[in-house]
Design a protein around this motif. Structure first.
Motif, PDB file in Angstrom:
ATOM      1  N   ALA A  61      68.499  65.651  -8.221  1.00  0.00           N
ATOM      2  CA  ALA A  61      69.009  64.428  -8.854  1.00  0.00           C
ATOM      3  C   ALA A  61      70.533  64.353  -8.851  1.00  0.00           C
ATOM      4  CB  ALA A  61      68.479  64.319 -10.283  1.00  0.00           C
ATOM      5  N   LYS A  62      71.214  65.509  -8.787  1.00  0.00           N
ATOM      6  CA  LYS A  62      72.682  65.502  -8.790  1.00  0.00           C
ATOM      7  C   LYS A  62      73.267  64.901  -7.514  1.00  0.00           C
ATOM      8  CE  LYS A  62      73.684  69.771  -9.519  1.00  0.00           C
ATOM      9  NZ  LYS A  62      74.458  71.022  -9.799  1.00  0.00           N
ATOM     10  N   ASP A  63      72.545  65.026  -6.415  1.00  0.00           N
ATOM     11  CA  ASP A  63      73.082  64.605  -5.124  1.00  0.00           C
ATOM     12  C   ASP A  63      72.369  63.396  -4.519  1.00  0.00           C
ATOM     13  OD1 ASP A  63      74.916  66.874  -4.995  1.00  0.00           O
ATOM     14  OD2 ASP A  63      73.104  68.065  -4.695  1.00  0.00           O
ATOM     15  N   VAL A  64      71.124  63.198  -4.906  1.00  0.00           N
ATOM     16  CA  VAL A  64      70.321  62.136  -4.308  1.00  0.00           C
ATOM     17  C   VAL A  64      69.844  61.187  -5.404  1.00  0.00           C
ATOM     18  CG1 VAL A  64      68.275  61.590  -2.951  1.00  0.00           C
ATOM     19  CG2 VAL A  64      69.559  63.673  -2.472  1.00  0.00           C
ATOM     20  N   VAL A  65      70.093  59.904  -5.213  1.00  0.00           N
ATOM     21  CA  VAL A  65      69.673  58.886  -6.178  1.00  0.00           C
ATOM     22  C   VAL A  65      68.186  58.610  -6.009  1.00  0.00           C
ATOM     23  CG1 VAL A  65      70.017  56.512  -6.951  1.00  0.00           C
ATOM     24  CG2 VAL A  65      71.963  57.852  -6.142  1.00  0.00           C
ATOM     25  N   SER A  66      67.474  58.509  -7.112  1.00  0.00           N
ATOM     26  CA  SER A  66      66.053  58.168  -7.077  1.00  0.00           C
ATOM     27  C   SER A  66      65.892  56.674  -7.360  1.00  0.00           C
ATOM     28  CB  SER A  66      65.285  58.991  -8.116  1.00  0.00           C
ATOM     29  OG  SER A  66      63.908  58.676  -8.081  1.00  0.00           O
ATOM     30  N   LEU A  67      65.238  55.975  -6.441  1.00  0.00           N
ATOM     31  CA  LEU A  67      65.063  54.531  -6.592  1.00  0.00           C
ATOM     32  C   LEU A  67      63.588  54.181  -6.746  1.00  0.00           C
ATOM     33  CD1 LEU A  67      67.497  53.115  -3.856  1.00  0.00           C
ATOM     34  CD2 LEU A  67      67.948  53.490  -6.290  1.00  0.00           C
ATOM     35  N   ASN A  68      63.355  53.009  -7.314  1.00  0.00           N
ATOM     36  CA  ASN A  68      61.999  52.485  -7.459  1.00  0.00           C
ATOM     37  C   ASN A  68      62.014  50.984  -7.205  1.00  0.00           C
ATOM     38  OD1 ASN A  68      62.857  51.205  -9.945  1.00  0.00           O
ATOM     39  ND2 ASN A  68      62.619  53.204 -10.941  1.00  0.00           N
ATOM     40  N   GLY A  69      60.881  50.360  -7.418  1.00  0.00           N
ATOM     41  CA  GLY A  69      60.779  48.928  -7.151  1.00  0.00           C
ATOM     42  C   GLY A  69      61.689  48.072  -7.987  1.00  0.00           C
ATOM     43  N   LYS A  70      62.100  48.567  -9.156  1.00  0.00           N
ATOM     44  CA  LYS A  70      62.934  47.775 -10.057  1.00  0.00           C
ATOM     45  C   LYS A  70      64.412  47.784  -9.668  1.00  0.00           C
ATOM     46  CE  LYS A  70      59.890  48.384 -14.063  1.00  0.00           C
ATOM     47  NZ  LYS A  70      59.787  48.911 -15.464  1.00  0.00           N
ATOM     48  N   ASN A  71      64.896  48.910  -9.120  1.00  0.00           N
ATOM     49  CA  ASN A  71      66.331  48.999  -8.828  1.00  0.00           C
ATOM     50  C   ASN A  71      66.653  49.102  -7.335  1.00  0.00           C
ATOM     51  OD1 ASN A  71      65.533  51.611  -8.224  1.00  0.00           O
ATOM     52  ND2 ASN A  71      66.646  52.571  -9.911  1.00  0.00           N
ATOM     53  N   PHE A  72      65.638  49.059  -6.483  1.00  0.00           N
ATOM     54  CA  PHE A  72      65.854  49.242  -5.045  1.00  0.00           C
ATOM     55  C   PHE A  72      66.748  48.143  -4.467  1.00  0.00           C
ATOM     56  CE2 PHE A  72      64.802  48.921  -0.549  1.00  0.00           C
ATOM     57  CZ  PHE A  72      64.793  50.248  -0.146  1.00  0.00           C
ATOM     58  N   SER A  73      66.397  46.885  -4.700  1.00  0.00           N
ATOM     59  CA  SER A  73      67.147  45.767  -4.121  1.00  0.00           C
ATOM     60  C   SER A  73      68.564  45.713  -4.656  1.00  0.00           C
ATOM     61  CB  SER A  73      66.426  44.447  -4.402  1.00  0.00           C
ATOM     62  OG  SER A  73      65.171  44.414  -3.763  1.00  0.00           O
ATOM     63  N   GLU A  74      68.721  45.967  -5.937  1.00  0.00           N
ATOM     64  CA  GLU A  74      70.056  45.932  -6.531  1.00  0.00           C
ATOM     65  C   GLU A  74      70.958  47.004  -5.910  1.00  0.00           C
ATOM     66  OE1 GLU A  74      72.270  46.318 -10.911  1.00  0.00           O
ATOM     67  OE2 GLU A  74      70.100  46.606 -10.715  1.00  0.00           O
ATOM     68  N   PHE A  75      70.425  48.207  -5.745  1.00  0.00           N
ATOM     69  CA  PHE A  75      71.209  49.292  -5.158  1.00  0.00           C
ATOM     70  C   PHE A  75      71.580  48.960  -3.715  1.00  0.00           C
ATOM     71  CE2 PHE A  75      71.954  53.321  -3.069  1.00  0.00           C
ATOM     72  CZ  PHE A  75      72.658  54.051  -4.011  1.00  0.00           C
ATOM     73  N   MET A  76      70.644  48.432  -2.961  1.00  0.00           N
ATOM     74  CA  MET A  76      70.915  48.082  -1.565  1.00  0.00           C
ATOM     75  C   MET A  76      71.979  47.002  -1.464  1.00  0.00           C
ATOM     76  SD  MET A  76      69.264  49.975   0.487  1.00  0.00           S
ATOM     77  CE  MET A  76      68.019  51.241   0.322  1.00  0.00           C
ATOM     78  N   GLY A  77      71.982  46.094  -2.429  1.00  0.00           N
ATOM     79  CA  GLY A  77      72.962  45.026  -2.407  1.00  0.00           C
ATOM     80  C   GLY A  77      74.370  45.484  -2.705  1.00  0.00           C
ATOM     81  N   LYS A  78      74.506  46.631  -3.354  1.00  0.00           N
ATOM     82  CA  LYS A  78      75.822  47.127  -3.748  1.00  0.00           C
ATOM     83  C   LYS A  78      76.373  48.198  -2.805  1.00  0.00           C
ATOM     84  CE  LYS A  78      75.227  46.275  -8.702  1.00  0.00           C
ATOM     85  NZ  LYS A  78      75.175  46.895 -10.053  1.00  0.00           N
ATOM     86  N   ASN A  79      75.542  48.724  -1.923  1.00  0.00           N
ATOM     87  CA  ASN A  79      75.965  49.834  -1.059  1.00  0.00           C
ATOM     88  C   ASN A  79      75.621  49.521   0.393  1.00  0.00           C
ATOM     89  OD1 ASN A  79      76.654  52.095  -3.210  1.00  0.00           O
ATOM     90  ND2 ASN A  79      74.738  51.137  -3.861  1.00  0.00           N
ATOM     91  N   ARG A  80      76.604  49.686   1.269  1.00  0.00           N
ATOM     92  CA  ARG A  80      76.430  49.255   2.654  1.00  0.00           C
ATOM     93  C   ARG A  80      75.543  50.188   3.467  1.00  0.00           C
ATOM     94  NH1 ARG A  80      77.778  46.049   6.533  1.00  0.00           N
ATOM     95  NH2 ARG A  80      77.993  46.851   8.646  1.00  0.00           N
ATOM     96  N   ASN A  81      75.854  51.477   3.508  1.00  0.00           N
ATOM     97  CA  ASN A  81      75.104  52.435   4.327  1.00  0.00           C
ATOM     98  C   ASN A  81      74.251  53.326   3.429  1.00  0.00           C
ATOM     99  OD1 ASN A  81      76.345  51.838   7.037  1.00  0.00           O
ATOM    100  ND2 ASN A  81      78.196  52.426   5.928  1.00  0.00           N
TER     101      ASN A  81
END
Length: 378
Positions: free
Chosen positions: A55-75
């Motif tokens: 968890a310190k190095d890799v973000v865990s995503l799910n259906g609720k935050n996946f789109s939001e995270f993708m929208g804020k980060n390019r690669n």
């Protein structure tokens, strides 16, 4: 008898393989290469908690935050896994190590596709683990290489340097528009071949503008290209300025590169609240000609005050973002005098004529591109 032995051997082998699939062997703590204090908190054999090790190095995503995270980060590289999968567990420490190596360049995230069935269905996840690289919220590449930290990080860096990215649906196009400020879109016959190669070569000359390509008429129309336009077609979208400029030259890398140069930095920029911050923070060693309406409400009047300009007479002032200094052209305003003034400014020959400008000029407000309407420029 020999046939019976062979049949029994095949049945035995099948049973062993089936057991290995259902009950994969667990790795030792040493193989995971995790920190000792983390291993004390989490039991590797617990299928629900082993992802917490990273968890310190890799973000865990799910259906609720996946789109939001993708929208804020390019690669973003996504590891779609199942928490019971042996190969997912084996890959996880290398994936986390690659995340450390790519920190500041790309984000590496994990999604439990076994639990997040909607995401698994959307991205057609049929095996675990599956790795995709997303660019601007759009899935672009699948990773098939050796699953080590060095290979993963090198592969991501290689893909990030590619000139063009493909768009196949209007949903992808909409996602891209939420994260880009300006972009180039090519409407091509094919996503591979000479047209794509020319577009990619032109993109190498403009690292500050992202290039995309599509063969979809719906996507082209979404980006203000007529769906029945003759291909290859190309358009430059400057979302911050609300402009869409079509390309009307021969489809070669040089022509495209020159078009982008002149389009992204027009010969004369009319200062507005939309572009003020860009204008005064631009560190390029070249002339950017800016037209300011001194009597206009808002940013024009404020800039005039900052530069100490009053009255109705036109004035020509050079400004350097590097040291926040202004240089005033004194005397008659003619084509010759303005040209000479600009040349001397570029050659740093006006140092003894400079005045300091306050830092407030660098903090002019800007507006979100989400509120702009594109207007087509011929």
């Amino acid at each position: 008898m020999e046939k019976t032995k062979t049949l029994l051997l095949l049945l035995t082998s099948s049973i062993i393989l089936f057991k290995l699939y259902l009950f994969p062997p667990t790795q030792s703590h040493e193989d995971l290469k995790a920190e000792p204090d983390e291993l004390e908190l989490t039991n590797l054999n617990n299928n629900h908690t082993w992802p917490l090790l990273y968890a310190k190095d890799v973000v865990s995503l799910n259906g609720k935050n996946f789109s939001e995270f993708m929208g804020k980060n390019r690669n973003v590289m996504v590891m779609f896994y199942a928490n019971w999968c042996y190969w997912s567990k084996k890959l996880a420490p290398e994936f986390a190590a690659a995340a450390k190596m790519l920190k500041g360049e790309a984000d590496l995230v994990m999604v439990d596709a076994y639990l997040e069935k909607d995401l698994a269905k959307e991205y057609n996840i049929l095996a675990y683990p599956t790795l995709y690289l997303f660019v601007a919220g759009v899935r672009q590449f699948q990773f098939f290489g050796e699953r080590t930290r060095d290979v993963i990080s090198a592969w991501v860096r290689e893909k990030m340097t590619l000139g063009t990215y493909s768009i196949t649906t209007t949903d992808e196009a909409e996602r891209i528009l939420t994260v880009e400020s300006k972009l180039v879109l090519g409407f091509l016959h094919d996503l591979e071949g000479m047209e794509s190669e020319e577009l990619a070569a032109a993109s190498k000359l403009h690292s500050d503008v992202n290039f995309y390509q599509t063969t979809s008429a719906d996507v082209a129309e979404f980006f203000h290209i007529h769906p029945k336009s003759k291909r290859p077609a190309l358009i430059f979208l400057h979302l911050e300025a609300g402009k869409a400029t079509p390309f009307r030259h021969q489809f070669t890398r040089l022509a495209i590169a020159n078009f982008v140069t002149h389009t992204k930095h027009p010969l004369v920029v009319t200062l507005t609240i939309h572009n003020a911050q860009f204008v005064f923070q631009d560190p390029r060693k070249q002339l950017l000609h800016v037209y300011v309406e001194m009597n206009s409400e808002g940013v024009g009047r404020r800039v005039s005050q900052e530069f100490g300009v009053s009255g109705n007479a036109p004035r020509v002032i050079a400004y350097s973002a590097r040291d926040a200094k202004k240089y005033v052209l004194n005397g008659e305003l003619t084509l010759s005098s303005i040209k000479s003034f600009g040349e001397e400014f570029l050659e740093d020959k006006l140092l003894n004529q400079s005045d300091q400008i306050s830092e407030t000029i660098l903090k002019l407000p800007s507006q979100s591109r989400a509120s702009y309407q594109l207007r087509t420029h011929e």
